[in-house]
Design a protein around this motif. Structure first.
Motif, PDB file in Angstrom:
ATOM      1  N   ASP A  76       0.530  -1.522  -0.252  1.00  0.00           N
ATOM      2  CA  ASP A  76       0.103  -0.331  -0.002  1.00  0.00           C
ATOM      3  C   ASP A  76       1.120   1.181   0.007  1.00  0.00           C
ATOM      4  OD1 ASP A  76      -1.693   2.152   0.237  1.00  0.00           O
ATOM      5  OD2 ASP A  76      -2.557   0.910   2.218  1.00  0.00           O
ATOM      6  N   GLU A  77       1.037   1.282  -0.866  1.00  0.00           N
ATOM      7  CA  GLU A  77       1.727   2.658  -1.417  1.00  0.00           C
ATOM      8  C   GLU A  77       1.407   4.159  -0.476  1.00  0.00           C
ATOM      9  OE1 GLU A  77       4.132   5.095  -5.147  1.00  0.00           O
ATOM     10  OE2 GLU A  77       3.092   3.853  -5.622  1.00  0.00           O
ATOM     11  N   GLU A  78       0.428   4.243  -0.578  1.00  0.00           N
ATOM     12  CA  GLU A  78      -0.382   5.608   0.594  1.00  0.00           C
ATOM     13  C   GLU A  78      -0.213   5.304   2.046  1.00  0.00           C
ATOM     14  OE1 GLU A  78      -4.690   6.801   0.620  1.00  0.00           O
ATOM     15  OE2 GLU A  78      -3.971   6.853  -1.231  1.00  0.00           O
ATOM     16  N   ASN A  79      -0.228   4.205   2.270  1.00  0.00           N
ATOM     17  CA  ASN A  79      -0.170   4.041   3.555  1.00  0.00           C
ATOM     18  C   ASN A  79       1.378   3.567   4.047  1.00  0.00           C
ATOM     19  OD1 ASN A  79      -2.788   5.080   4.418  1.00  0.00           O
ATOM     20  ND2 ASN A  79      -3.450   3.714   3.677  1.00  0.00           N
ATOM     21  N   ASP A  80       2.014   3.293   2.507  1.00  0.00           N
ATOM     22  CA  ASP A  80       3.705   2.533   3.141  1.00  0.00           C
ATOM     23  C   ASP A  80       3.463   1.195   4.259  1.00  0.00           C
ATOM     24  OD1 ASP A  80       5.315   4.600   2.236  1.00  0.00           O
ATOM     25  OD2 ASP A  80       4.672   6.000   3.752  1.00  0.00           O
ATOM     26  N   SER A  81       2.733   0.648   3.336  1.00  0.00           N
ATOM     27  CA  SER A  81       2.372  -0.558   4.476  1.00  0.00           C
ATOM     28  C   SER A  81       3.062  -1.770   3.374  1.00  0.00           C
ATOM     29  CB  SER A  81       1.575  -0.420   5.053  1.00  0.00           C
ATOM     30  OG  SER A  81       0.245  -0.874   4.558  1.00  0.00           O
ATOM     31  N   VAL A  82       2.767  -2.933   3.897  1.00  0.00           N
ATOM     32  CA  VAL A  82       3.100  -4.128   3.099  1.00  0.00           C
ATOM     33  C   VAL A  82       2.011  -5.431   3.771  1.00  0.00           C
ATOM     34  CG1 VAL A  82       4.604  -6.045   2.489  1.00  0.00           C
ATOM     35  CG2 VAL A  82       5.546  -3.539   2.157  1.00  0.00           C
TER      36      VAL A  82
END
Length: 115
Positions: A27-33
């Motif tokens: 999730d690029e928007e939330n910087d999460s994998v």
């Protein structure tokens, strides 16, 4: 795309299937994998070894598991909490590599932050 090395098990209808099945989202928007992993082994926990060094600075945030002894268990009005997700203890970060226990016959959601 994740690279998975796992034993296989025989299914009644579909032949061999991987014991550990998973998908990974970023999730690029939330910087999460987020890793979704299914351990199909009915008798043994499986160890999931992750190498996330390509993400740079990454930190495990949460590991949620849904499991139970009875594969056919359900929630009812009388027992609405019979089956529910629980948080697992987070493993130690070893230079952005992780060894995570997937309990037998479990669904797992493992979230990492790349911030």
């Amino acid at each position: 795309k994740p690279i998975i090395t796992t034993p296989k098990f025989e299914t009644a209808l579909y032949g061999d299937a991987p014991t550990v099945q998973m998908s990974v989202t970023f999730d690029e928007e939330n910087d999460s994998v987020c890793i979704f992993a299914l351990n199909c082994d009915r008798n043994e926990d499986m160890q999931l070894s992750l190498d996330l060094r390509s993400f740079g600075n990454i930190k495990i945030v949460e590991h949620v598991v849904l499991d139970g002894e009875d594969l056919y268990a359900t929630n009812t009005f009388d027992n609405p909490e019979n089956i529910k997700p629980r948080n697992m203890e987070l493993p130690k970060d070893d230079n952005n590599t992780y060894d995570i226990c997937l309990p037998k016959t479990s669904w797992n959601m493992i979230i990492f932050s790349t911030r």
